[in-house]
Design a protein around this motif. Sequence first.
Motif, PDB file in Angstrom:
ATOM      1  N   GLU A   1      77.987  47.153   2.235  1.00  0.00           N
ATOM      2  CA  GLU A   1      76.890  48.096   2.039  1.00  0.00           C
ATOM      3  C   GLU A   1      76.888  48.606   0.608  1.00  0.00           C
ATOM      4  OE1 GLU A   1      77.555  51.420   4.624  1.00  0.00           O
ATOM      5  OE2 GLU A   1      79.671  51.586   4.059  1.00  0.00           O
ATOM      6  N   GLN A   2      75.700  48.996   0.139  1.00  0.00           N
ATOM      7  CA  GLN A   2      75.621  49.543  -1.209  1.00  0.00           C
ATOM      8  C   GLN A   2      76.470  50.793  -1.300  1.00  0.00           C
ATOM      9  OE1 GLN A   2      71.207  49.187  -2.368  1.00  0.00           O
ATOM     10  NE2 GLN A   2      72.341  48.785  -4.252  1.00  0.00           N
ATOM     11  N   GLU A   3      77.183  50.886  -2.400  1.00  0.00           N
ATOM     12  CA  GLU A   3      78.227  51.903  -2.531  1.00  0.00           C
ATOM     13  C   GLU A   3      77.659  53.325  -2.486  1.00  0.00           C
ATOM     14  OE1 GLU A   3      82.339  52.375  -4.986  1.00  0.00           O
ATOM     15  OE2 GLU A   3      80.704  51.275  -5.918  1.00  0.00           O
ATOM     16  N   THR A   4      76.629  53.592  -3.243  1.00  0.00           N
ATOM     17  CA  THR A   4      76.069  54.948  -3.312  1.00  0.00           C
ATOM     18  C   THR A   4      74.584  54.865  -3.572  1.00  0.00           C
ATOM     19  OG1 THR A   4      76.320  55.150  -5.700  1.00  0.00           O
ATOM     20  CG2 THR A   4      78.201  55.845  -4.360  1.00  0.00           C
ATOM     21  N   ASN A   5      73.958  55.994  -3.519  1.00  0.00           N
ATOM     22  CA  ASN A   5      72.559  56.121  -3.909  1.00  0.00           C
ATOM     23  C   ASN A   5      72.456  56.687  -5.308  1.00  0.00           C
ATOM     24  OD1 ASN A   5      70.576  55.109  -2.280  1.00  0.00           O
ATOM     25  ND2 ASN A   5      70.674  56.807  -0.826  1.00  0.00           N
TER      26      ASN A   5
END
Length: 591
Positions: free
Chosen positions: A476-480
């Motif tokens: 999953e993408q690490e952060t926004n």
Amino acid sequence: MRYIFITLLFLCFKGIAQTNNYNISFENAVHHEAKIKASFPKIKTGKLKLRMSRTSPGRYALHEFAKNVYGLKATNSKGEALPISRPDPYSWIVSGHDGTVNIEYILYANRGDGTYSQIDETHAHLNIPATFIYSEELKHRPIEVNFDVREDLNWKIATQLEKLSQNKYSAPDLYYFMDSPVEISDHDVKEFELQGKKIQFVLHHPGTDTEFEEYFDQVIRIVKQETAVFGELPDYDYGKYTFLACYMPNVSGDGMEHRNSTILTDIESLADGGMKGNIGTVAHEFFHGWNVERLRPEDLEPFSFSEVNMSEGLWFAEGFTSYYTGLILCRAQVNSEKEYIEGLAGTFNYVWNSPAREYFNPIQMSMQAPFIDAATSVDPVNRENTFISYYSYGSSLGLALDLSLKQNDLNLDDFMKLMWTKYGKKEIAYDVKDIEETLIEYAGPEFGTKFFQEYIHSSKMPDYKNLMKSVGVKLEQETNENYFGATLKNTENGLEITRNTFKNSPAYKAGLDHGDLITSVNGEPITSVEDFNKLIKNSKKNAVIEIGFERFGKPKITEVKLGSDPHYKISLMEKAEKQQLKNRKQWLDAK
């Protein structure tokens, strides 16, 4: 090919063939010098061309070892001086001899790693191509070398060369000699037997035997797990494989595989981070005993000591070895499942987010090795945007192939066994087409053809999210958080961009480049990378910020529209399903 027939012939009839002799001594080790003498008898030609290698086994670039040779003299069998000429920077021509050419010279050596040699009062760390002058026309002759060791320093000799007496060793031909590094030092040795073959670990370090014992236990587990991948150990030429490990403050970090041995160097001692930090190189280099030393790309045969060595298959030879490095550490219980899985993120993000796939596929990346692998140049390059390491690219593809095969009740271990049986065990060199045809043989034409068309001959990326999901791993993408796209460091005059900005990143689109000094954000002075990162993080999503910077001493302003952080994290699923856990167990458990 590796002159296998010739090598075996000389092993059986070494006494019949004419032998070249070397002697090396280290009286001036404190100043990194060795004195080397060599004798080449029974010369049939009127002139003898001698040379230093320009390359080294396991490396692909030029290194020009002749630059560290001086004081060269040549004599005939009566000790009379012979004329020497220089046709090029790395060769000498000796003429007027009487059938025998004797030479002596001084070698300066002060880099301890897998490519170069290092001589000081801690050791004589000898990479053969960086040490000994040779004659190409005499390459099929056996070689004997006497190491005149420093007894006052308690030096001992460790090498894959065949031992003849206390300090004398032999090689069946030049190729084997060049491929046989030597560590002469006050080192420790531990060994064990597996499948009737001796696995020896030579360690030159400042630590304790207790530390060595703990480290060696990890080595044993790694050797056994890697042997399980291929089903057997290689047929080592003298029934022995030797790790030549030098963990000393004066060396440079490296690892380099050879036919029956490997060089391992690092400045970290076992007590100072090396217990954990150095063991990955052990796993990587030992795997090469199969994959690259015997399971070998055709375009690296024969290895050239006078020109660069380029291969289309390094994504497999180096990259798949890199994939197995982390996997084996997990199977050997050196690293936990959590450490292994989370550790995949660095390589994944590097490959996944690289703009370089726009320019080169894995085969073409492999062909960049002569410009990359310990190569030196002074002009700037744009590798941030045009190159992905074949180690990393191949490692990511190895992961994808393994997990894809598992969805068809197959696995990468058995594919590697098949490659070993067809090519490595017989020492038949392969090309990229052979890998593809073997995958088709193992997994079927639809699977094998698609994998190569999309991921090897092209630069598409596999569906890693679903592949990892099948073994209970979350991608999953690490952060926004906001993303800027430049590497910065603090300087007195501003925040310097230390690398080329990444293509299509916010900083790149705004025209910021390597060497620019960022001095302000939205009109406010900025003096630290920490403050800059905090400001970027706290800005609104997709915010447009004004960057003040200096280029060539002149102030400039640009606007940067921040983007989303493209990095991913990889983790174990907290609530993995039963089948996912079963698949993961089959993948990661010891064999």
